[in-house]
Every structure is written in C-alpha cells, then in structure tokens.
Design a protein around this motif. Structure first.
Motif, mmCIF file in Angstrom:
data_model
loop_
_atom_site.group_PDB
_atom_site.id
_atom_site.type_symbol
_atom_site.label_atom_id
_atom_site.label_comp_id
_atom_site.label_asym_id
_atom_site.label_seq_id
_atom_site.Cartn_x
_atom_site.Cartn_y
_atom_site.Cartn_z
ATOM 1 N N VAL A 161 21.616 -83.118 16.433
ATOM 2 C CA VAL A 161 20.168 -83.203 16.423
ATOM 3 C C VAL A 161 19.783 -83.279 14.961
ATOM 4 N N HIS B 160 16.296 -83.733 12.713
ATOM 5 C CA HIS B 160 14.839 -83.847 12.661
ATOM 6 C C HIS B 160 14.348 -83.617 11.246
ATOM 7 N N THR B 161 13.341 -84.383 10.850
ATOM 8 C CA THR B 161 12.717 -84.242 9.540
ATOM 9 C C THR B 161 11.213 -84.214 9.725
ATOM 10 N N LEU B 162 10.549 -83.336 8.962
ATOM 11 C CA LEU B 162 9.092 -83.239 9.030
ATOM 12 C C LEU B 162 8.559 -82.849 7.659
ATOM 13 N N ARG C 210 14.333 -80.768 6.707
ATOM 14 C CA ARG C 210 15.296 -81.428 7.599
ATOM 15 C C ARG C 210 16.137 -80.371 8.290
ATOM 16 N N GLY D 138 16.960 -81.463 21.142
ATOM 17 C CA GLY D 138 16.174 -82.519 20.516
ATOM 18 C C GLY D 138 14.688 -82.284 20.699
ATOM 19 N N SER D 139 14.279 -82.045 21.936
ATOM 20 C CA SER D 139 12.862 -81.775 22.172
ATOM 21 C C SER D 139 12.483 -80.387 21.676
ATOM 22 N N TRP E 292 13.637 -78.773 18.980
ATOM 23 C CA TRP E 292 13.389 -78.792 17.532
ATOM 24 C C TRP E 292 12.108 -79.540 17.183
ATOM 25 N N THR E 293 11.749 -80.541 17.973
ATOM 26 C CA THR E 293 10.486 -81.236 17.719
ATOM 27 C C THR E 293 9.322 -80.248 17.794
ATOM 28 N N GLY E 294 9.265 -79.485 18.861
ATOM 29 C CA GLY E 294 8.209 -78.494 19.026
ATOM 30 C C GLY E 294 8.307 -77.355 18.032
ATOM 31 N N LEU F 183 9.650 -77.362 14.968
ATOM 32 C CA LEU F 183 9.250 -77.768 13.616
ATOM 33 C C LEU F 183 7.737 -77.941 13.516
ATOM 34 N N ALA F 184 7.095 -78.406 14.571
ATOM 35 C CA ALA F 184 5.630 -78.496 14.566
ATOM 36 C C ALA F 184 5.023 -77.100 14.458
#
Length: 155
Positions: A4, A6-8, A116, A136-137, A139-141, A143-144
């Motif tokens: 996984v 993710h970057t934000l 990241r 995957g989903s 970490w999206t939530g 990180l937000a």
C-alpha cells in the motif's frame, strides 16, 4: 511484492506529523486507536489496538485488533520505519510480517509537507490481496483524518 503506497500533502511541519504517529492521544483522535504503546527510537516498540468492528469481513472476520512491530529507524522531522509488523485481527490468524515506512518531506520554500505511507510485505495469495485491499481504503481515510488533525484539531 504487495504493498500500500499513499501520499498526501498537509499544511503542517514534518515533526508535527511524525509526532502524531507516536502520541497516544493523537492516535486516539485521528486513527481511532483505543490503546497505544509507541516509542520513537531505535528498537522502540510500536503497538496500537482498535476495538473490533461491529461488522465482519469475509476473510478476516471483525476488523480492529492489534498492530505491532519494532521501530528500526527513526529520524525526527523526517521519517520512521517499523519492521516485523504483524496485525492480530480479533478473530482470525495473524497477518505478517510486514514493514511500515512513513516519510515527511517539505521542500525548501514549500508551504506543505508531503506525507507518504508505504506498507509492504506478504505474497500474492488471496488472503494478502484482501488484506491490502482493506488497508488501501483504510489508509486513504486514515491519512485524511491525520490531515484534519495536524491542520485543525492539533492547533
């Protein structure tokens, strides 16, 4: 290797973002962790626990449980790496070992920090594929929520 990644971008100092991964109160707020023992240093323990979810996944049953590993690299204001990471779901066999790498980069003159999260480990089995689909989903939530915490709640 499955992963996984993710970057934000966040409007916060790198040190504030990294600190949110190691402070029990912060972890409770942005990651919904119920308990945490996290030590930001070489060979420090990293263990967090979530309540079991009221719903059950077809592969893992209820989600939640415990994630733990060993901090093998910690660079204040920059990054950390946790190795030998395992997830102990409440009602299924453990998942692991994995690695979790979090880096925070703020280029000179920039107003935002690029955060990241890279989680790696496992094989190409259906169980690992399902794990990374959930993460995957997840970490999206997460990180937000971290972004909200470091940009608004923390102030």
């Amino acid at each position: 290797m499955p992963s996984v990644d993710h970057t934000l971008e966040m409007q916060a100092e790198p040190g504030a973002v990294l600190a949110a991964f190691f402070d029990a109160e912060a972890l409770a707020r942005w990651w919904r962790v119920e308990r945490a023992v996290t030590v930001p240093r070489l060979l420090g323990v990293y263990a967090v626990e979530w309540r079991p979810t009221p719903f059950a996944d077809d592969v893992f049953g209820p989600l939640g449980g415990v994630l733990y590993g060993t901090v093998i690299d910690y660079r204040p204001d920059r990054e950390f790496l946790i190795a030998e990471v395992h997830w102990l779901p409440p009602a299924a066999e453990p998942v692991g070992p994995m690695a979790l790498h979090v880096s925070c980069v703020r280029p000179p003159g920039a107003s935002t920090t690029r955060v990241r999260v890279l989680q790696t480990g496992g094989d190409d089995s259906p169980r690992w594929a399902r794990y990374y689909e959930i993460m995957g989903s997840g970490w999206t939530g997460s990180l937000a929520a971290l972004k909200d915490y470091v940009e608004r709640d923390r102030r």
